[in-house]
Design a protein around this motif. Sequence first.
Motif, PDB file in Angstrom:
ATOM      1  N   MET A   1     -88.478 -52.065 -34.240  1.00 34.56           N
ATOM      2  CA  MET A   1     -88.822 -51.595 -32.895  1.00 34.56           C
ATOM      3  C   MET A   1     -89.366 -50.170 -32.943  1.00 34.56           C
TER       4      MET A   1
ATOM      5  N   TYR B   1     -92.946 -50.428 -33.917  1.00 35.72           N
ATOM      6  CA  TYR B   1     -93.765 -50.934 -32.816  1.00 35.72           C
ATOM      7  C   TYR B   1     -93.959 -49.860 -31.742  1.00 35.72           C
TER       8      TYR B   1
ATOM      9  N   LYS C   1     -82.768 -48.039 -29.305  1.00 39.81           N
ATOM     10  CA  LYS C   1     -83.439 -48.862 -30.311  1.00 39.81           C
ATOM     11  C   LYS C   1     -84.656 -48.179 -30.927  1.00 39.81           C
TER      12      LYS C   1
ATOM     13  N   VAL D   1     -92.874 -56.900 -29.628  1.00 39.62           N
ATOM     14  CA  VAL D   1     -91.463 -57.287 -29.685  1.00 39.62           C
ATOM     15  C   VAL D   1     -91.294 -58.768 -29.372  1.00 39.62           C
TER      16      VAL D   1
ATOM     17  N   LEU E   1     -86.421 -60.348 -33.877  1.00 36.19           N
ATOM     18  CA  LEU E   1     -85.725 -59.338 -33.072  1.00 36.19           C
ATOM     19  C   LEU E   1     -84.816 -59.959 -32.015  1.00 36.19           C
TER      20      LEU E   1
END
Length: 814
Positions: A310, A313, A425, A690, A696
């Motif tokens: 994450m 990303y 996160k 995501v 995930l």
Amino acid sequence: MKKSVRIFWRIFFILFGAGILTVLLANWGVFGKMPSLAELENPTITQASEVLAADGTLMGKYYLPNGNRSLVKYRDISPNVINALIATEDKRFYDHAGIDLKGTLRAIFLLGKEGGGSTITQQLALALFNQRASNKALRVIQKLKEWIISVKLERNFTKEEIVALYLNAVPFSDNVYGIRNAARTWFQKEPDRLSVDEAALLVGMINGPGIYNPRRNPKLAIDRRNLVIARMVENGNLSSAEGERMSAMPMKLNYKKMDETTGFAPYFRDVLRDDLKTILKDPGLKKPDGSSYSLYEDGLKIYTTINPQMQQYAEEAVYMQVPNLQRALVRQSFIKNGDVWKGRENVLLRAMKESDRWRNMADDGFSDKEIKASFYKKVPMKIFAWDAKYKGKDTVMAPYDSIKYHRTMVQSAFMVMDPVTGEVKAWVGGIDFKTYKYDHVNLRTKRQVGSTIKPLLYAEAIEERGMTPESMVEDVQQNFGNGQLVPATGRTCTGRTMTMASALAWSRNCATAYIMKIVGPAQFANFLQRINIPTKVAPFPSIALGACELSLFEMLWGYSMFGGRGFSTKPYFISRIEDRNGNVIKRFDYSVNRKEAISEATAYTMSRMMQGIVDKGTAAGLRARLGAAEMAGKTGTTNDNSDAWFMGFTPQLLGGVWVGCDDRFIRNEGKGGFGGEAARPIWEAFFKKVYADKALGINKDEKFAEPATMENEMLSADPSQYVTSENPEPTAEGADAGLGTEQDYMQNNNEYIGPESKPVTDEKGPVKDTTKKEPSKAVQGKPIGSSDEPKKKKGFLGGLFKKKDKNKNPEPEK
């Protein structure tokens, strides 16, 4: 008996007795402090503390200049390293009890021409408990102390433990300490995967880290490597053919030295460092000896909640959007012609005085006039630029122009958390940590929040004033008395009556002011405190429109009550801290950070009502593009587009984005500066990645949990149904916008720009913490690198300095 014989034996016993006495005096510390039994059993090796992600990925380290060590156990060191070390430094290592008499005599009679007499154990004793003496007389005493310490080390540790301690302690080239860091720095490998030639190169450095540095002196390094390989052949570790083949191999490096920018989430780790310093000062958090833990020396392991994928990303999403915003900014005429700086020369002067150039020249005795003049002379420099490969370019520029250039860069902040637990996160504090250290996420960095404050006001109206999504409100400028008109100008007011759901979806300022009059400024300011927003907000009517300054961290804290079923949850990012031996010294429980703020019914109603924003409102089409079953969000734009925001959440994740320049007078005055245009694309790009990454576990089909109390109510349908299909123009956000002309001096041409986070890697991927987690039964002082083999007693000197019986007089554990 002849007189001469008697004299000989008398002299012999006197010298022998004097020698024994000298040894005993040295052992008792007469010639300088000797380590105690406890210190010998618990040798202190300064060790870097490691920051680990939720999955155990190494994110980075905190260390002193000479303390960047990651300790490794014997079983995790390649036999190639062990063989190379023993063949080169102490080939009779397994045959002596700490002192190699043959090697010592050879060194004395040959004056060190064929090597010194120090064993690996003696070198370890010097590294751990002594500093090399400056003159020969003191060196003799020091050598005696090394012998005694060496024998004691041999009595307390196995040979394997001694080798591991040694390899963890010694320096390699480029001020890299310990075999693990050396392997990672020079080859991007763990030490158990080193080949013969790699091991020989690293072991060769130990004898002279500066001389045998492969980067600076490659020929000398190769010659030294080949000498180590030759010694391995002599010692039977390699055949002659293997030795010749290894010596002929070219030197292959994969060099990357870890620094503060290396690893995952550098902005996050910088904020984490400050929090850890405070945590470790806690009087209840002490080492067994009563002293405080050191973040830089005690080899702590800090386990965080950050998800590495994450985080990647999130950074990619920021780097996808911000270059586009930068282009739009520099196309504006007031940026192009420099008008933006007119009347703001004091800002530039302050930046000059705060620069390293100014401080360094002042220290060298230059006058302010001379220093200032130097800022107008062009010099070669490297500046930040959106370059897909380097994020920078070399140029010639006056430092004064460089200051203006760098302050004109668009910044961004992005944070993602679990709205229920509060686990952070992902954390992106800026566009490039190497250039811009200022973090834009944390609690202390505050910006005007604009319309993102409105859902908090609407939530209070529903919770405490009985309003609902279909309640009708008036889109009319409101008078709060004493000349307080909200908004300040009524030109965006339509005069229409609309549902509260429509007012929120289209971010109507005048309708929001109407709701503020129902709730009350003082009551709303108090509500913000009750839901745990740390900043005390003054009760002015304009706070309904976001004319207050809060941090992105606080905004996520406040929004957590929507996805968190009515509970406001403080974001947290540390799960536990362990000492160097794997003992947990502190755990962090998110439940203590949760506080009921609104009812579950209100939280659900707001979540569903905010779906109107991502379906039909200021972020129209967002949910459809991502294909999510349910999603909520809110855009925000402050005066003249100085700040652009987007706060959005799904049932599983909450994310917040801010975009702007550090100087608020530098802004994108076009429509592209609105929250829905500037900030929302970052959020959208992140969630697209995501949702696509099934590993995930973020499911686009998840829905907000409907409270049982709402099952039979009309509101359990779709509050967003009360949103009108058209925006009642003119729009409220970005009312003062205007357009400029075109200029683009950025290097990036829509190329992919990789994330700033770079994992510490070896040939098999990111380095993860593989420490076996077991109940903490072992003595805390057991050294990293210990083996499970029993300790063996060795030789006469071993008996002289025999290990103390712990059962008779136990030492305190360290």
